[in-house]
Design an enzyme around this catalytic site. Structure first.
Site, PDB file in Angstrom:
ATOM      1  CD  GLU A   1      14.205  27.200  54.977  1.00 62.04           C
ATOM      2  OE1 GLU A   1      14.066  28.201  54.251  1.00 62.04           O
ATOM      3  OE2 GLU A   1      15.312  26.774  55.332  1.00 62.04           O
TER       4      GLU A   1
ATOM      5  CG  HIS B   1      12.042  29.548  58.482  1.00 60.17           C
ATOM      6  ND1 HIS B   1      12.317  30.614  59.308  1.00 60.17           N
ATOM      7  CD2 HIS B   1      12.695  29.808  57.321  1.00 60.17           C
ATOM      8  CE1 HIS B   1      13.106  31.475  58.682  1.00 60.17           C
ATOM      9  NE2 HIS B   1      13.352  31.003  57.466  1.00 60.17           N
TER      10      HIS B   1
ATOM     11  CG  ASP C   1       5.096  23.387  65.098  1.00 65.23           C
ATOM     12  OD1 ASP C   1       5.521  23.913  64.052  1.00 65.23           O
ATOM     13  OD2 ASP C   1       3.915  23.040  65.262  1.00 65.23           O
TER      14      ASP C   1
ATOM     15  CG  ASP D   1      15.148  31.146  50.571  1.00 60.65           C
ATOM     16  OD1 ASP D   1      15.748  31.526  49.552  1.00 60.65           O
ATOM     17  OD2 ASP D   1      15.028  29.937  50.864  1.00 60.65           O
TER      18      ASP D   1
END
Length: 605
Positions: A583, A525, A574, A189
């Site tokens: 992540e 991620h 994965d 993020d």
């Protein structure tokens, strides 16, 4: 059973994340896929039937047998399924290519090189440049042109969160905005968090501090591919300063008022916030995946100051003050003043706790800040000898604790111990003796756990949780510090075991680092390195560490489908959607940098 479990887990991952044509199938012989040093043990873990006796031989590139032997009896691997045996090669091997041949099982090619972890250090450091906010990432400084991008959130300003949180509390916002440009995006993020940024900066700066006279060539100017290379300042410090400068912008100035949670947790109160530090600046709702920075226009906000963030800030700015003292005295003075203001503010406000009441970003909640206070006090005492810091340090419960925890964002006492023992200082001798004794006993416990783990990793035999790979490398930092203090080779070997695991010696036969090994992680991620979700986005750069197996917090859609159906060390996929397993994050790549630098600068004694 062992092989079928591993293969089934791998097949599920490939189907979810996109099949990779050039990737070999998993091998039952698991080893570091990057290679080994000439001196020291080379460990291979082999999945076998219980009770089987295996003969093995090692051949060089010419096909000549270098050594041979018989593997010990197999033992159960309850977290991976089936049974394994361990083949350990203790002899010195000349640099080159080799093949391990295990009768009835298969072969495993590998390489030996003088400094196998040096490239990993550089690529793991590049992660931080590529996570920079507020500046364009230029093709001249990244491995591939498609990894370049425009600046994310340039010249960012933000105001305090206004609205109702997830627990029904109404926050009033504030009438002003704060310039919070720069810093690093935290993970997949684009939040920027003081707590996680602080432990990550400390880890990089500690790698620099411990390298004095030991591998300084990795820590010099022009050692990394950065815009600042050639400016006369070590590149690692240039990168760390990018985050420290942002952290300094997150501190509330004199006279500032702050809205914080009242003691009853049901309403907001106003306090004098001078010296406190905002917990984070982040999106108010979760951004979609994938998403380019130039298309990321979500509302962002500052979130309430916390005692933990303020103390973490104090620790790192105190550390920065001594690191930059001889490089940029003005910046060092600025950092020390900020550290003192933060320490005083956290002393006045000891119970401002962050939690997960805001959506759109991570909570990094922590209701026990005794370890943060110990860390901040120790760093201030090392740097400046402040009496208030010395008093807080020696009276902390961690001054005479029975164990030193590995340094992580939610337990930072170990960072204080490592700094105290590795950085020249004038701390009380009795305090240092206690810290040394406890560090060595804690490291010895990790070595003992390593010895009984089927995959020979320095960690307790508990189910892996979110960020298990990062936590394992945090343990390796503790072991590395113990090696520095004592010179005992067994501690360095434990650090090697940790990095061997993340580079392939694990039940999935997977390197959890992008671009490294024959079967590397490929689909993290991440909102930009998201080629598996949208071919117009780039694949990840090399040197990025996956969070790793996680069988305890399975909240993303991929993990939820696996819950109760995978053995703990096989609970990994994965898949870019698997944020609890795959992540990437600052505080996981930072120990990868530390351990790679440590191993490159030390040798088996």
């Amino acid at each position: 059973m062992f092989r079928s479990c591993a293969v089934a887990a791998l097949a599920a991952g490939l189907m979810a994340g996109g099949a990779v044509a050039d990737e070999p199938p998993p091998s039952p012989i698991h080893a570091d896929q990057v290679g080994f040093e000439p001196v020291g043990t080379k460990v291979f873990v082999v999945g076998v039937d219980r009770g089987a006796t295996l003969r093995w031989s090692l051949r060089d590139s010419a096909g000549s047998v270098v050594t041979a032997g018989q593997a010990p009896p197999a033992r159960a691997a309850p977290q991976a399924g089936g049974a394994v045996t361990t083949i350990t090669i203790n002899r010195v091997l000349a640099p080159g290519s080799y093949t391990l041949d295990v009768a009835g099982v298969g072969t495993k090619p590998f390489t030996v090189s003088p400094r196998p972890f040096r490239p990993l250090f550089r690529d793991a450091m590049s992660f931080f440049y590529q996570q920079r906010a507020g500046v364009a990432i230029k093709s001249a400084f990244v491995p591939r042109a498609d990894l370049s991008r425009p600046a994310g959130h340039p010249d960012e300003t933000a105001s305090c969160f206004s609205g109702t949180d997830t627990r029904g509390v109404r926050w009033p916002g504030c009438a002003h905005s704060v310039r919070v440009a720069g810093g690093w995006y935290d993970a997949g993020d684009r939040g920027k968090y003081v707590v996680n940024g602080a432990i990550s900066v400390w880890t990089l700066l500690d790698a620099y501090e411990r390298a004095a006279g030991k591998g300084r060539d990795l820590m010099g100017d022009d050692a990394l591919s950065l815009p600042e290379a050639g400016n006369g300042v070590p590149d690692l410090l240039d990168e760390a300063r990018w985050e420290v400068e942002w952290m300094l912008r997150m501190q509330l100035p004199p006279g500032a008022q702050a809205a914080v949670l009242a003691a009853d947790g049901g309403q907001v109160r106003w306090i004098d916030g001078a010296g406190l530090v905002y917990n984070k600046v982040a999106d108010t709702v979760w951004a979609k995946l994938p998403l380019r920075v130039e298309d990321d226009h979500g509302v962002r906000a500052l979130y309430p100051p916390s005692t933990a963030a303020t103390l973490d800030f104090a620790a790192v700015t105190a550390q920065a003050a001594r690191v930059w003292r001889g490089i940029d005295p003005t910046f060092a003075d600025r950092c020390l003043l900020a550290a003192r203001r933060a320490f005083a503010a956290a002393t006045e406000h000891p119970d401002l706790f962050a939690d997960d009441r805001f959506t759109g970003s991570g909570g990094y909640g922590d209701r026990d800040v005794r370890d943060e206070r110990f860390w901040a006090a120790t760093e201030l005492a090392i740097t400046a000898g402040d009496q208030a810091a010395l008093d807080a340090m020696v009276h902390s419960p961690y001054a005479k604790a029975k164990a030193v925890p590995a340094p992580g964002w939610n337990m930072v006492a170990g960072a204080a111990t490592v700094s105290a023992l590795e950085v020249p200082n004038r701390l009380p001798r009795a305090f240092l003796a206690d810290q040394r004794r406890t560090l060595l006993s804690s490291a010895a416990r990790l070595v003992a756990e390593d010895a009984v783990q089927p995959y020979s990793i320095p960690a307790p035999p508990t189910p892996p949780t979110w960020g298990s790979n990062g936590a394992l490398l945090d343990n390796a930092i503790l072991l590395g510090a113990a090696f520095d203090v004592s010179g005992e080779p067994v501690f360095r070997s434990g650090s090697v075991d940790a990095i061997d695991y993340v580079l392939g010696r694990n039940p999935l036969d997977r390197s959890f680092v992008t671009g490294y090994g024959t079967r590397p992680m490929r689909h993290p991620h991440h909102r930009f390195w998201a080629n598996s979700l949208d071919p117009s986005f780039p694949a990840p750069p090399p040197g990025v560490l996956s969070g790793g197996p996680n069988s305890t917090v399975m909240t993303d859609p991929v993990a939820r489908a696996m819950a109760g159906r995978c053995l703990p060390q096989l609970c990994w996929t994965d898949d870019a959607r698997a944020y609890t397993q795959n992540e990437v994050a600052l505080n996981w790549n930072a120990p990868l940098v530390w351990v790679a630098a440590f191993l490159d600068s030390t040798r088996v004694r």
